[in-house]
Design a protein around this motif. Structure first.
Motif, mmCIF file in Angstrom:
data_model
loop_
_atom_site.group_PDB
_atom_site.id
_atom_site.type_symbol
_atom_site.label_atom_id
_atom_site.label_comp_id
_atom_site.label_asym_id
_atom_site.label_seq_id
_atom_site.Cartn_x
_atom_site.Cartn_y
_atom_site.Cartn_z
ATOM 1 N N CYS A 1 31.468 32.146 27.540
ATOM 2 C CA CYS A 1 32.338 32.025 28.707
ATOM 3 C C CYS A 1 33.266 30.821 28.554
ATOM 4 O O CYS A 1 32.851 29.720 28.218
ATOM 5 N N TYR B 1 34.978 29.566 30.956
ATOM 6 C CA TYR B 1 35.165 28.823 32.189
ATOM 7 C C TYR B 1 34.717 27.387 31.979
ATOM 8 O O TYR B 1 33.646 27.137 31.431
ATOM 9 N N CYS C 1 30.998 26.103 31.791
ATOM 10 C CA CYS C 1 30.022 27.197 31.806
ATOM 11 C C CYS C 1 29.447 27.415 30.415
ATOM 12 O O CYS C 1 28.340 26.991 30.123
ATOM 13 N N CYS D 1 32.189 35.036 31.645
ATOM 14 C CA CYS D 1 30.959 35.728 31.964
ATOM 15 C C CYS D 1 31.162 36.483 33.273
ATOM 16 O O CYS D 1 32.098 36.193 34.013
ATOM 17 N N HIS E 1 31.963 34.449 36.307
ATOM 18 C CA HIS E 1 33.256 33.780 36.337
ATOM 19 C C HIS E 1 34.431 34.734 36.201
ATOM 20 O O HIS E 1 35.570 34.313 36.134
HETATM 21 ZN ZN LIG Z 1 30.818 31.532 33.094
#
Ligand SMILES: [Zn+2]
Ligand SMILES: [Zn+2]
Length: 157
Positions: free
Chosen positions: A17, A19, A22, A35, A38
């Motif tokens: 991920c 993000y 994350c 993910c 997110h």
């Molecule tokens: Zn994530």
């Protein structure tokens, strides 16, 4: 009876991920970046577009005109004597600072190079050229302290 067309499946692969903070491993197709959590809308990262500094191509011109006035301004570029007309509108304070020939950066750079002022090119790139001019004889006397919020009107540059 016909068989349903086989749907082409995109291969899932292990992805990390993207993000911030994350880094969870999930399975997704090659273009997935986040993910499942997110990928939800509320996490969508909105690219913050930095508003371009209006002073790079334009100048702040403080005035108290209440009607449209045509002014002749001189090009702010070193060693350019061109003058150009600008319509000054009430409550609009952002105006072009270069003559029509020099409204584009490429031409300004070329001009400065021609007159051998590479130092000014550098300076222009570094500072983003801040410049403010005020009407002569127009003392600061707006007693209400802060200037009114500027109205941002796109100036054709
Ligand atoms: Zn994530
Ligand atoms: Zn010019």
């Amino acid at each position: 009876m016909q068989l349903p067309k086989s749907r082409r499946r995109q291969k899932l692969r292990e992805k990390k991920c993207q993000y911030p903070g994350c880094g969870k491993i999930f399975f997704g197709i090659h273009i997935s970046k986040y993910c499942p959590e997110h990928r939800q809308d509320r996490y969508r990262i909105r690219k913050r577009t930095k508003p371009e500094d209006v002073n790079i191509k334009n100048q702040t011109y403080k005035h108290n005109y209440t009607e449209v006035v045509t002014m002749v301004l001189s090009c702010a570029l070193e060693a350019c004597d061109n003058q150009f007309e600008v319509k000054v509108y009430p409550r609009q304070y952002i105006y072009p600072k270069y003559c029509p020939d020099h409204r584009n950066e490429y031409k300004r750079v070329r001009h400065l190079r021609q007159i051998g002022r590479d130092d000014l090119i550098e300076q222009m790139m570094k500072e983003g050229e801040m410049m403010e001019i005020e009407l002569p004889g127009n003392e600061k006397e707006n007693g209400d302290g802060e200037a009114e919020p500027m109205e941002m009107i796109d100036v054709v540059a």
